[in-house]
Design a protein around this motif. Structure first.
Motif, PDB file in Angstrom:
ATOM      1  N   ILE A  63       8.096   5.185   8.029  1.00 24.52           N
ATOM      2  CA  ILE A  63       6.692   5.034   8.436  1.00 24.52           C
ATOM      3  C   ILE A  63       5.951   4.132   7.456  1.00 24.52           C
ATOM      4  CG2 ILE A  63       4.491   6.272   8.696  1.00 24.52           C
ATOM      5  CD1 ILE A  63       6.136   8.623   9.842  1.00 24.52           C
ATOM      6  N   PHE A  64       6.237   4.313   6.178  1.00 22.46           N
ATOM      7  CA  PHE A  64       5.615   3.463   5.155  1.00 22.46           C
ATOM      8  C   PHE A  64       5.950   1.992   5.399  1.00 22.46           C
ATOM      9  CE2 PHE A  64       6.403   1.147   1.186  1.00 22.46           C
ATOM     10  CZ  PHE A  64       5.107   1.074   0.694  1.00 22.46           C
ATOM     11  N   LEU A  65       7.233   1.696   5.633  1.00 21.87           N
ATOM     12  CA  LEU A  65       7.627   0.301   5.876  1.00 21.87           C
ATOM     13  C   LEU A  65       6.959  -0.225   7.144  1.00 21.87           C
ATOM     14  CD1 LEU A  65      11.468   0.262   5.044  1.00 21.87           C
ATOM     15  CD2 LEU A  65       9.582  -0.535   3.612  1.00 21.87           C
ATOM     16  N   ALA A  66       6.965   0.597   8.197  1.00 29.48           N
ATOM     17  CA  ALA A  66       6.397   0.148   9.479  1.00 29.48           C
ATOM     18  C   ALA A  66       4.900  -0.120   9.355  1.00 29.48           C
ATOM     19  CB  ALA A  66       6.669   1.189  10.561  1.00 29.48           C
ATOM     20  N   LYS A  67       4.201   0.739   8.605  1.00 24.15           N
ATOM     21  CA  LYS A  67       2.752   0.545   8.434  1.00 24.15           C
ATOM     22  C   LYS A  67       2.445  -0.698   7.614  1.00 24.15           C
ATOM     23  CE  LYS A  67       0.864   5.135   9.148  1.00 24.15           C
ATOM     24  NZ  LYS A  67       0.088   6.273   8.612  1.00 24.15           N
ATOM     25  N   ASN A  68       3.411  -1.121   6.820  1.00 24.30           N
ATOM     26  CA  ASN A  68       3.216  -2.296   5.968  1.00 24.30           C
ATOM     27  C   ASN A  68       4.077  -3.465   6.424  1.00 24.30           C
ATOM     28  OD1 ASN A  68       1.363  -1.376   3.664  1.00 24.30           O
ATOM     29  ND2 ASN A  68       2.827   0.304   3.850  1.00 24.30           N
ATOM     30  N   LYS A  69       4.258  -3.568   7.737  1.00 22.35           N
ATOM     31  CA  LYS A  69       5.156  -4.615   8.254  1.00 22.35           C
ATOM     32  C   LYS A  69       4.645  -6.014   7.950  1.00 22.35           C
ATOM     33  CE  LYS A  69       3.373  -4.855  12.972  1.00 22.35           C
ATOM     34  NZ  LYS A  69       3.701  -4.835  14.407  1.00 22.35           N
ATOM     35  N   GLU A  70       3.322  -6.182   7.828  1.00 23.80           N
ATOM     36  CA  GLU A  70       2.802  -7.521   7.515  1.00 23.80           C
ATOM     37  C   GLU A  70       3.292  -7.968   6.142  1.00 23.80           C
ATOM     38  OE1 GLU A  70       1.354  -9.437   9.593  1.00 23.80           O
ATOM     39  OE2 GLU A  70       1.165  -7.931  11.163  1.00 23.80           O
ATOM     40  N   ALA A  71       3.220  -7.063   5.166  1.00 25.24           N
ATOM     41  CA  ALA A  71       3.695  -7.391   3.818  1.00 25.24           C
ATOM     42  C   ALA A  71       5.202  -7.644   3.832  1.00 25.24           C
ATOM     43  CB  ALA A  71       3.361  -6.249   2.851  1.00 25.24           C
ATOM     44  N   ILE A  72       5.918  -6.864   4.620  1.00 25.70           N
ATOM     45  CA  ILE A  72       7.371  -7.038   4.691  1.00 25.70           C
ATOM     46  C   ILE A  72       7.723  -8.393   5.283  1.00 25.70           C
ATOM     47  CG2 ILE A  72       9.430  -6.207   5.923  1.00 25.70           C
ATOM     48  CD1 ILE A  72       8.301  -3.372   5.394  1.00 25.70           C
ATOM     49  N   MET A  73       6.992  -8.796   6.320  1.00 26.43           N
ATOM     50  CA  MET A  73       7.258 -10.108   6.919  1.00 26.43           C
ATOM     51  C   MET A  73       6.971 -11.222   5.913  1.00 26.43           C
ATOM     52  SD  MET A  73       6.303 -10.064  10.974  1.00 26.43           S
ATOM     53  CE  MET A  73       4.787  -9.140  10.918  1.00 26.43           C
ATOM     54  N   GLN A  74       5.861 -11.079   5.181  1.00 29.60           N
ATOM     55  CA  GLN A  74       5.548 -12.091   4.151  1.00 29.60           C
ATOM     56  C   GLN A  74       6.668 -12.169   3.113  1.00 29.60           C
ATOM     57  OE1 GLN A  74       1.720 -11.968   2.234  1.00 29.60           O
ATOM     58  NE2 GLN A  74       0.654 -11.481   4.129  1.00 29.60           N
ATOM     59  N   ALA A  75       7.143 -11.000   2.686  1.00 32.23           N
ATOM     60  CA  ALA A  75       8.201 -10.968   1.674  1.00 32.23           C
ATOM     61  C   ALA A  75       9.469 -11.626   2.207  1.00 32.23           C
ATOM     62  CB  ALA A  75       8.474  -9.528   1.252  1.00 32.23           C
ATOM     63  N   CYS A  76       9.805 -11.324   3.468  1.00 32.70           N
ATOM     64  CA  CYS A  76      11.012 -11.903   4.071  1.00 32.70           C
ATOM     65  C   CYS A  76      10.887 -13.420   4.208  1.00 32.70           C
ATOM     66  CB  CYS A  76      11.293 -11.278   5.431  1.00 32.70           C
ATOM     67  SG  CYS A  76      11.917  -9.583   5.333  1.00 32.70           S
ATOM     68  N   LYS A  77       9.649 -13.895   4.339  1.00 32.33           N
ATOM     69  CA  LYS A  77       9.436 -15.345   4.452  1.00 32.33           C
ATOM     70  C   LYS A  77       9.456 -16.032   3.088  1.00 32.33           C
ATOM     71  CE  LYS A  77       6.681 -15.113   8.681  1.00 32.33           C
ATOM     72  NZ  LYS A  77       5.290 -15.013   9.164  1.00 32.33           N
ATOM     73  N   GLY A  78       9.527 -15.252   2.011  1.00 33.58           N
ATOM     74  CA  GLY A  78       9.649 -15.874   0.699  1.00 33.58           C
ATOM     75  C   GLY A  78       8.632 -15.395  -0.321  1.00 33.58           C
ATOM     76  N   ARG A  79       7.540 -14.763   0.152  1.00 38.92           N
ATOM     77  CA  ARG A  79       6.530 -14.288  -0.795  1.00 38.92           C
ATOM     78  C   ARG A  79       6.840 -12.828  -1.143  1.00 38.92           C
ATOM     79  NH1 ARG A  79       1.507 -12.962  -2.104  1.00 38.92           N
ATOM     80  NH2 ARG A  79       1.029 -11.798  -0.212  1.00 38.92           N
ATOM     81  N   VAL A  80       7.887 -12.668  -1.988  1.00 43.30           N
ATOM     82  CA  VAL A  80       8.396 -11.327  -2.272  1.00 43.30           C
ATOM     83  C   VAL A  80       7.340 -10.445  -2.939  1.00 43.30           C
ATOM     84  CG1 VAL A  80      10.185 -10.044  -3.513  1.00 43.30           C
ATOM     85  CG2 VAL A  80      10.753 -12.194  -2.401  1.00 43.30           C
ATOM     86  N   GLU A  81       6.432 -11.072  -3.697  1.00 45.77           N
ATOM     87  CA  GLU A  81       5.419 -10.287  -4.395  1.00 45.77           C
ATOM     88  C   GLU A  81       4.520  -9.506  -3.432  1.00 45.77           C
ATOM     89  OE1 GLU A  81       5.959 -13.500  -4.567  1.00 45.77           O
ATOM     90  OE2 GLU A  81       4.119 -14.693  -4.608  1.00 45.77           O
ATOM     91  N   ALA A  82       4.545  -9.874  -2.144  1.00 48.72           N
ATOM     92  CA  ALA A  82       3.763  -9.125  -1.155  1.00 48.72           C
ATOM     93  C   ALA A  82       4.151  -7.648  -1.164  1.00 48.72           C
ATOM     94  CB  ALA A  82       3.965  -9.717   0.245  1.00 48.72           C
ATOM     95  N   LEU A  83       5.404  -7.376  -1.478  1.00 50.42           N
ATOM     96  CA  LEU A  83       5.854  -5.975  -1.514  1.00 50.42           C
ATOM     97  C   LEU A  83       5.165  -5.211  -2.643  1.00 50.42           C
ATOM     98  CD1 LEU A  83       9.713  -6.220  -0.869  1.00 50.42           C
ATOM     99  CD2 LEU A  83       7.897  -5.765   0.770  1.00 50.42           C
ATOM    100  N   GLU A  84       4.967  -5.904  -3.770  1.00 54.96           N
ATOM    101  CA  GLU A  84       4.323  -5.249  -4.922  1.00 54.96           C
ATOM    102  C   GLU A  84       2.834  -5.037  -4.678  1.00 54.96           C
ATOM    103  OE1 GLU A  84       5.240  -7.726  -8.264  1.00 54.96           O
ATOM    104  OE2 GLU A  84       7.357  -7.746  -7.681  1.00 54.96           O
TER     105      GLU A  84
END
Lengths: 95, 95
Positions: free
Chosen positions: B56-77
């Motif tokens: 649920i945590f990952l799903a609620k933060n899918k925007e940050a996860i997509m950004q991280a997957c696109k290369g902006r890993v710091e979005a996860l932090e």
């Protein structure tokens, strides 16, 4: 005899023949570490090695994850089970 | 007295006042289940409730996860730690 250029990813000392592959690997490990860190924050008693492996698994399958986040959730189910077998712990990759 | 339309997500019986919100919630839970299933495949001995919460945590933060997957890993932090506190187990949301 000849001198040959090699590229090392200093996250785990993996060696590559070209910079492009080394960069891609480094970026994958960076993403993996981000995922592993999130998992360990949420489930502090998770096995550290398993958390690292899961992070690498997610990072290696980031295309499927992006598709799922965009709405095609079944992309997660389609991740090739072979990909699971290909995941190696950092310690094994570094040796 | 009046009759009022409500929308229920049948994954956990959560109620909503409009279909759009119910759909968004349903989609979020679908993604969460996908992530939880992956985690449980990889770490079979993980606590099931914690795996659900992490999904649920990952799903609620899918925007940050997509950004991280696109290369902006710091979005996860950058994921707001409040988001962690906002995650509720399915059982609590359903009540």
């Amino acid at each position: 005899m000849a001198v040959v250029a090699k590229w090392m990813c200093d996250r785990d000392n993996s060696m590559f023949d070209n910079k492009k592959d080394a960069d891609a690997y480094d970026k994958m490990l960076e993403l993996a570490e981000g995922f592993s860190a999130l998992l360990q924050q949420h489930i502090p008693d998770v096995d550290e090695t398993k958390a690292e492996e899961f992070g690498i698994f997610l990072a290696k399958n980031k295309e499927a994850i992006m598709q799922a986040c965009k709405g095609r959730v079944e992309a997660l189910e389609e991740i090739d089970s072979q990909a699971i077998d290909n995941v190696r712990p950092l310690s094994a990759q570094a040796s």
